[in-house]
Motif scaffolding. Sequence first.
Motif: not given
Length: 361
Positions: A263-274
């Motif tokens: 259920s948890t939406d993971e957060i990554r760094n994509l081109n300097g943005r969340p």
Amino acid sequence: MSHNTFGHLFRLTTWGESHGPAIGCVIDGCPPGIALTEADIQIHLNKRRPGQSRYTTQRAELDNVKIMSGVFENDNGEQVTTGTPLALLIENLDQRSKDYGDIKNKFRPGHADYTYFSKYGIRDYRGGGRSSARETAMRVAAGAVARKVLLGVSIRGALVQIGPHKVDRENWSWSEVENNPFFSPDVKSVSLWADYLDQVRKAGSSVGAVIEVVAEGVPPGWGAPVYSKLDQELAAGLMSINAVKGVEIGDGFGVASLIGEESTDEIRNLNGRPHFTTNRAGGILGGISTGEPILARFVVKPTSSILTSRGTIDSCGKETNIFTKGRHDPCVGIRAVPVGEAMVALVLADHMLRHRGQVGC
């Protein structure tokens, strides 16, 4: 407190009854300098207008909107908002009050007749008066104005279920929504729904539906963490639509069958943005927008006006039976699509102005 006003900074007050001479609204808090014509509003009203197919009520209303105040020409000759209250009006042209003459003293099961009478001691029996879904035309009109305020935000709705029949998400195409009378994103569902609703309509019955609304382009930060959560007010706005019995944001009730890792939406760094790898939260965390698409669904019950005799009581408390003749939607969910879009637009416009007022951008 009559509670006919919605919103905080972008405020909508509606007025009028189903079988009165007209319905209308006043929008207060619309910023000045926004280009606005009647055509900008009419395009959305035409989506909700009755009598456009055999699957909706045959009440023949043109729903032509008139802007009565709040606009003026700027130096370039363009009609723009002035920052003063916008007044919008739609005339009622096709009332058939005689359809309700035989049942004026009876409470229609499933309608607001009994509760309205219990609260006020008087009610307009002609199509429900103020409690009629006719009022939602003004929400759509006001929602069109809210869309003009929401620069860069796209709001789209679709019908995703009629009765037990759901769309196939593998066939989802937003381009199909405007090309069929059901606002279906799945072209293969159209013929199935048509056959199914023909059977329902010929039987004088009705059926419920589920509508999905997606808002894209909402930046992170709109909303509040406690008493004015964005999802809270979206749910309240959608629940205020006639016949709505449930609302969910994101995966909604579906998260009950998931575990935490799912259920948890993971957060990554994509081109300097969340970047969120999934969007089960529906674009809102802690009552505040994440920047992901905002996703809401709501369910409408079957239209309560049916030709089957049902037990009820009259205004004197005597038991009796009733069936409702006249012109009614076999599936009110069809015309609820533009209404749902409008309520999402109204909530977002209000939160945009509140966010700007608090943080300055």
